[in-house]
Design an enzyme around this catalytic site. Structure first.
Site, PDB file in Angstrom:
ATOM      1  N   ASP A 170      -9.097  -2.680  -2.038  1.00 12.09           N
ATOM      2  CA  ASP A 170      -7.579  -2.217  -1.453  1.00 12.09           C
ATOM      3  C   ASP A 170      -8.138  -1.080  -0.257  1.00 12.09           C
ATOM      4  O   ASP A 170      -7.506  -1.049   0.788  1.00 12.09           O
ATOM      5  CB  ASP A 170      -6.799  -1.450  -2.382  1.00 12.09           C
ATOM      6  CG  ASP A 170      -6.209  -2.536  -3.202  1.00 12.09           C
ATOM      7  OD1 ASP A 170      -4.989  -3.154  -3.084  1.00 12.09           O
ATOM      8  OD2 ASP A 170      -7.045  -3.134  -4.302  1.00 12.09           O
ATOM      9  N   GLU A 217      -0.174   1.084   2.314  1.00 16.59           N
ATOM     10  CA  GLU A 217       0.203   1.276   1.112  1.00 16.59           C
ATOM     11  C   GLU A 217      -0.650   2.565   0.457  1.00 16.59           C
ATOM     12  O   GLU A 217      -0.459   3.086  -0.334  1.00 16.59           O
ATOM     13  CB  GLU A 217      -0.067   0.156   0.443  1.00 16.59           C
ATOM     14  CG  GLU A 217      -0.002   0.260  -1.377  1.00 16.59           C
ATOM     15  CD  GLU A 217       0.446  -1.048  -1.976  1.00 16.59           C
ATOM     16  OE1 GLU A 217      -0.152  -2.063  -1.677  1.00 16.59           O
ATOM     17  OE2 GLU A 217       0.738  -0.795  -3.115  1.00 16.59           O
ATOM     18  N   ASP A 219      -0.430  -4.029   4.362  1.00 12.83           N
ATOM     19  CA  ASP A 219      -0.958  -4.147   2.987  1.00 12.83           C
ATOM     20  C   ASP A 219      -2.261  -4.445   2.713  1.00 12.83           C
ATOM     21  O   ASP A 219      -2.285  -5.588   3.179  1.00 12.83           O
ATOM     22  CB  ASP A 219       0.264  -4.886   2.103  1.00 12.83           C
ATOM     23  CG  ASP A 219       0.447  -4.798   0.679  1.00 12.83           C
ATOM     24  OD1 ASP A 219      -0.784  -4.157   0.209  1.00 12.83           O
ATOM     25  OD2 ASP A 219       1.230  -5.121  -0.249  1.00 12.83           O
ATOM     26  N   ILE A 222      -4.391  -4.757   0.422  1.00 11.83           N
ATOM     27  CA  ILE A 222      -4.259  -6.270  -0.481  1.00 11.83           C
ATOM     28  C   ILE A 222      -2.990  -6.234  -1.034  1.00 11.83           C
ATOM     29  O   ILE A 222      -2.423  -5.683  -1.913  1.00 11.83           O
ATOM     30  CB  ILE A 222      -5.420  -6.146  -1.610  1.00 11.83           C
ATOM     31  CG1 ILE A 222      -6.906  -6.087  -0.869  1.00 11.83           C
ATOM     32  CG2 ILE A 222      -5.228  -7.343  -2.528  1.00 11.83           C
ATOM     33  CD1 ILE A 222      -7.950  -6.114  -2.175  1.00 11.83           C
ATOM     34  N   ASP A 223      -2.067  -7.213  -0.625  1.00 11.36           N
ATOM     35  CA  ASP A 223      -0.746  -7.512  -1.115  1.00 11.36           C
ATOM     36  C   ASP A 223      -1.239  -8.763  -2.284  1.00 11.36           C
ATOM     37  O   ASP A 223      -2.029  -9.698  -2.188  1.00 11.36           O
ATOM     38  CB  ASP A 223       0.063  -8.178  -0.105  1.00 11.36           C
ATOM     39  CG  ASP A 223       1.432  -8.510  -0.574  1.00 11.36           C
ATOM     40  OD1 ASP A 223       1.909  -7.621  -1.591  1.00 11.36           O
ATOM     41  OD2 ASP A 223       1.872  -9.565  -0.326  1.00 11.36           O
ATOM     42  N   THR A 262      -2.503  -7.121  -5.511  1.00  8.39           N
ATOM     43  CA  THR A 262      -3.587  -6.903  -6.202  1.00  8.39           C
ATOM     44  C   THR A 262      -3.874  -7.590  -7.557  1.00  8.39           C
ATOM     45  O   THR A 262      -5.067  -7.677  -8.049  1.00  8.39           O
ATOM     46  CB  THR A 262      -3.570  -5.217  -6.189  1.00  8.39           C
ATOM     47  OG1 THR A 262      -3.496  -4.855  -5.012  1.00  8.39           O
ATOM     48  CG2 THR A 262      -4.952  -4.680  -6.776  1.00  8.39           C
TER      49      THR A 262
HETATM   50  P1  AMP Z   1       3.973 -10.446  -5.536  1.00 10.46           P
HETATM   51  O1  AMP Z   1       2.511 -10.675  -5.446  1.00 10.46           O
HETATM   52  O2  AMP Z   1       4.967 -11.334  -4.761  1.00 10.46           O
HETATM   53  O3  AMP Z   1       4.478 -10.488  -6.885  1.00 10.46           O
HETATM   54  O4  AMP Z   1       4.129  -9.211  -4.996  1.00 10.46           O
HETATM   55  C1  AMP Z   1       3.282  -8.104  -4.957  1.00 10.46           C
HETATM   56  C2  AMP Z   1       3.978  -7.080  -4.704  1.00 10.46           C
HETATM   57  O5  AMP Z   1       4.968  -6.503  -5.294  1.00 10.46           O
HETATM   58  C3  AMP Z   1       3.106  -5.659  -4.684  1.00 10.46           C
HETATM   59  O6  AMP Z   1       2.085  -5.502  -3.540  1.00 10.46           O
HETATM   60  C4  AMP Z   1       3.898  -4.554  -5.101  1.00 10.46           C
HETATM   61  O7  AMP Z   1       3.928  -3.736  -3.995  1.00 10.46           O
HETATM   62  C5  AMP Z   1       5.031  -5.057  -5.383  1.00 10.46           C
HETATM   63  N1  AMP Z   1       5.878  -4.697  -6.699  1.00 10.46           N
HETATM   64  C6  AMP Z   1       5.070  -3.826  -7.497  1.00 10.46           C
HETATM   65  N2  AMP Z   1       6.037  -3.363  -8.468  1.00 10.46           N
HETATM   66  C7  AMP Z   1       6.956  -4.042  -8.158  1.00 10.46           C
HETATM   67  C8  AMP Z   1       8.387  -4.542  -9.029  1.00 10.46           C
HETATM   68  N3  AMP Z   1       8.466  -3.734 -10.189  1.00 10.46           N
HETATM   69  N4  AMP Z   1       9.268  -5.279  -8.595  1.00 10.46           N
HETATM   70  C9  AMP Z   1       8.957  -5.758  -7.335  1.00 10.46           C
HETATM   71  N5  AMP Z   1       7.789  -5.699  -6.661  1.00 10.46           N
HETATM   72  C10 AMP Z   1       6.891  -4.886  -7.166  1.00 10.46           C
HETATM   73 MG    MG Z   2       1.830  -5.428  -1.505  1.00 11.05          MG
END
Ligand code: AMP
Ligand code: MG
Length: 407
Positions: free
Chosen positions: A102, A127, A189, A191-192, A194
């Site tokens: 990241d 981020e 982001d 690493i989206d 992680t």
């Molecule tokens: P995903 O892989 O689609 O589940 O999304 C990942 C992203 O969800 C991460 O980069 C975080 O920024 C975000 N994230 C972290 N915690 C939460 C949460 N409680 N609700 C929704 N998104 C979140």
């Molecule tokens: Mg993200």
């Protein structure tokens, strides 16, 4: 050539990089510390003296730089994912994981954007920050990140540059911008997904550019996404070649290419008109999106296929090329979405002919700073399905709220 002392003085005013700790040769030296006055900046000059025919900037150079930065960051992440050690992973204050990849990805993207597009007004909304890396005991981690950044920069072959640990910290912290409605801001982001990255699953390097509050380009590097469509019933998809780079520029459509080369091809969202034929994406992590609510929505629509659960904005990329027709993101109450989790995905989908709104049917507004100011959730589909999807989403949310009020 300017001396280190004179450049150091310039850098403190115009650049996020602390000069004394960076060592490199002539070309990048000038690039990193080039100092354009306001009157010589084409963008600002055109604002002060508008031309009679207002034309939209092409953003060609910016898109090329974004693709290069995200591809190099993906290379760094792939190396780390292959040989991930325990010391590569830490926990942030909010208990979410963060890895050397990241940090390395954020530093690398920031450095590459500065090398490719030297600008006095560089702004990055990203981020990570370097707080934990500056603490006692983090020296080894910082060294590892710096080595990863330098190794990856050297693989490109166009940069004759070695960055120091201080420069890596400064590059990471260049991502502290608040964004907003005016000027240009990169949104990253590093690493989206992680958690997906740590599982060995999907993740994305997501980079977008805001200009006057609008997303004007976006890039999604998805190192583990198969080139072939993700099909929920095809368990063999891992055998397909993987590594996709999605990109989109405002008014210019969306494209996909292999991360390690190949020429881009135009992509388009699914033209499915019947919800019964539509499969839908959602987060792998139940903590990030309410799976029971999306299943109630799918049932209302008559969607037959089971949900496709994958991490990161790879969902936006997959939807943009028509793998599935719907993406539902319905976070738990009180969660505030960050702009870097949606900016790149949003333009890739909209330029591929799709629609991205919140649960009230409003377009996402990326001009409000680091967060999105949203009604519940984010929904994504094609133009034909959007009205019935919106109805189903609103009905399901109403029913859920009614049920909760009876408890
Ligand atoms: P995903 O892989 O689609 O589940 O999304 C990942 C992203 O969800 C991460 O980069 C975080 O920024 C975000 N994230 C972290 N915690 C939460 C949460 N409680 N609700 C929704 N998104 C979140
Ligand atoms: Mg993200």
């Amino acid at each position: 050539m300017a001396t280190r002392a004179s450049l150091s003085a310039l850098s403190s005013i115009n650049n996020p990089w602390p000069l004394p700790s960076i060592y490199y040769t002539t070309k990048p030296y000038r690039l990193l510390f080039s100092c354009r006055s306001i009157s010589s900046s084409p963008r600002l000059r055109s604002r002060r003296f508008p031309s009679p025919v207002a034309s939209m900037p092409s953003y060609d150079k910016e898109l090329a730089a974004a693709k290069k930065a995200a591809s190099l960051a993906a290379r760094l992440c792939q190396i780390v994912q292959k040989e991930l050690g325990q010391s590569d992973v830490q926990s942030k204050a909010d208990k979410s994981p963060v890895t050397v990849a990241d940090y390395g990805s954020q530093a690398l993207v920031s450095l590459v954007l500065n090398l490719e597009l030297p600008s006095a007004s560089f702004s990055l909304v990203a981020e990570e920050d370097s707080g934990d890396l500056r603490k006692d005991g983090a020296q080894e981690t910082l060294k590892r990140i710096t080595n990863l950044v330098n190794d990856t920069l050297s693989t490109d072959g166009t940069y004759n540059i070695v960055v120091s640990e201080e420069a890596v910290l400064a590059a990471i912290d260049s991502g502290k911008s608040e964004g907003g409605p005016s000027g240009q801001h990169w949104v990253l982001d590093p690493i989206d997904g992680t958690k997906g990255f740590l599982r060995g699953d999907q993740y994305a390097i997501a980079l977008a550019l805001l200009d006057e509050g609008r997303v004007v380009l976006g890039v999604l590097a998805c190192p583990n996404l198969p080139l072939m469509p993700i099909n929920s019933v095809d368990e063999q998809y891992h055998e397909n070649p993987v590594g996709c780079l999605f990109s989109a520029k405002i008014g210019d459509g969306a494209e996909m290419q292999l991360l390690n080369g190949s020429s881009p091809t135009k992509i388009h969202v699914s033209s499915t008109e019947n919800p019964a034929d539509a499969s839908f994406f959602e987060s792998f992590e139940a903590a990030h999106s309410l799976h029971d609510l999306s299943s109630a929505i799918a049932e209302k629509l008559g969607v037959q296929a089971p949900p496709v659960r994958i991490d990161s904005q790879a969902k936006y990329g997959a939807l943009a090329r028509g793998d599935g027709a719907i993406y539902l993101r319905l976070p738990h109450k009180g969660y505030h979405e960050k702009i870097w989790d949606h900016a790149a995905g949003c333009i890739v989908v909209t330029e591929a002919g799709g629609v991205v709104t919140d649960a009230a049917g409003n377009n996402l507004d990326f001009s409000k700073g680091r967060f999105l100011d949203l009604d519940t959730g984010i929904i994504v589909t094609n133009r034909t399905l959007m009205p019935s999807l919106l109805n189903a989403v609103q009905e399901a949310i109403r029913e859920k709220n009614q049920a909760a009020s009876l408890l």
